[in-house]
Enzyme design. Sequence first.
Site, short mmCIF file in Angstrom:
data_model
loop_
_atom_site.label_atom_id
_atom_site.label_comp_id
_atom_site.label_asym_id
_atom_site.label_seq_id
_atom_site.Cartn_x
_atom_site.Cartn_y
_atom_site.Cartn_z
N ARG A 18 0.82 -1.21 0.00
CA ARG A 18 0.00 0.00 0.00
C ARG A 18 0.86 1.27 0.00
NH1 ARG A 18 -3.25 -0.68 5.30
NH2 ARG A 18 -1.24 -1.61 5.87
N LYS A 77 3.27 2.10 7.45
CA LYS A 77 3.59 1.23 8.58
C LYS A 77 4.80 1.73 9.36
CE LYS A 77 1.45 -1.73 9.47
NZ LYS A 77 0.21 -1.73 10.31
N HIS A 95 1.96 2.63 15.97
CA HIS A 95 1.57 1.52 16.85
C HIS A 95 2.31 1.57 18.19
CE1 HIS A 95 -0.52 -0.08 13.42
NE2 HIS A 95 0.59 -0.13 12.72
N GLN A 100 1.89 -0.71 23.17
CA GLN A 100 2.25 -1.97 22.54
C GLN A 100 3.72 -2.26 22.81
OE1 GLN A 100 0.63 0.66 21.07
NE2 GLN A 100 -0.71 -0.02 19.41
N ASP A 219 -22.23 -5.96 18.18
CA ASP A 219 -21.53 -4.71 18.51
C ASP A 219 -21.65 -4.49 20.01
OD1 ASP A 219 -20.81 -1.62 18.22
OD2 ASP A 219 -20.33 -2.61 16.33
N ASP A 275 -4.61 -6.52 18.51
CA ASP A 275 -4.03 -5.97 19.72
C ASP A 275 -3.18 -7.02 20.43
OD1 ASP A 275 -5.10 -3.21 19.93
OD2 ASP A 275 -7.03 -4.23 19.86
#
Length: 368
Positions: A18, A77, A95, A100, A219, A275
């Site tokens: 991408r 990214k 991220h 993380q 949901d 996650d």
Amino acid sequence: MSTQRLWLRCEKKEFERRSALTPTTAKKLIDAGFKISVERDEQRIFDDAEFEAVGCTLVDNNSWPTAPTDVLIIGLKELPVSQEPIPHTHIQFAHCYKRQAGWSSVLARFYKGGGTLYDLEFLTDATGRRVAAFGYHAGFAGAAAGALALAAQRSGEKLGRLEPYENEIAMIEGVKSTLGGSAKGVKALVIGALGRCGRGAVDLFRKIGLAEDDILKWDMAETAKGGPFQEILDADIFVNCIYLSSSIPPFLDNNQITAAGQDRRLSVVVDVSCDTTNPFNPIPIYSINTTFSEPTVPVDLRQDLPLLSVISIDHLPTLLPREASQQFSNDLLPSLLELPRRETAKVWTDAEKLFHEKQKEAVEAEGL
């Protein structure tokens, strides 16, 4: 006003095809007075020549570290792991704001170099909604990968390397063919079905032939009672599409899976939200991200129990790189056009404020 310079860097993440800019959005930025440099990149879905044709300047692959520090670097990214200080301003998914793995080390690089991070995940409009997201295509591609993994498992095989599709039609036909012509009879449960990601997953399941009654769309209302949820075990494929912001009871855990014994229907879990290293991960049945070359990881269960595979690829939209890039870049364009006024434009001032807050936490964590 000086010319706004923007540098499109290549993506170093394996299989990532991408692009944060497309030739179309680059042309619109140039027409608005921007000067755009584009790193040569054979991996990118758009040819270098397409960017050059609209007026971009081509530069060497991965040469952004040598760019003047007042040039804004845009990518998608995360950067490769390094301790090198970062003096530039970067626009990307880092991220690292949700603690993380390695989060403080990433932010420490900006602190040491004096650079700034505008994290694409946290660019929001006046209503707090993200200005651009890959959610729809992440869900769409994740559901497709889940269906492919189910087909492989039913054949007694492990899902092999995933290759990007030329377009959505090719993906749908490819998945249907792998399933023997139709996905009729397959049952799927999507949590987060009202969001962009969940809508993408539901649409893919519809287009490959799942009956509407076999697509369970959950949901916040359905998960309000708190997990674990038996209903997940009663589906063939479970797709997690939630946006995690705080601790919640797990949707699924190893004790629940083990207790179900041989009666479990669930074969594939697709954690689109990915996650994996988040301390609040609501699917604590795996511990690694998977990749396009190794798309699944088995859950560690007793040998007498049926196989359960997890897909946890953190850049699923690159299975549809052209369409995903076009949608994302078009949505991001209005905010990019405000970059020359980023000292006052709310989308950018809010993003910079958040960066400094997170960087302060990282500095404390790193003892700097």
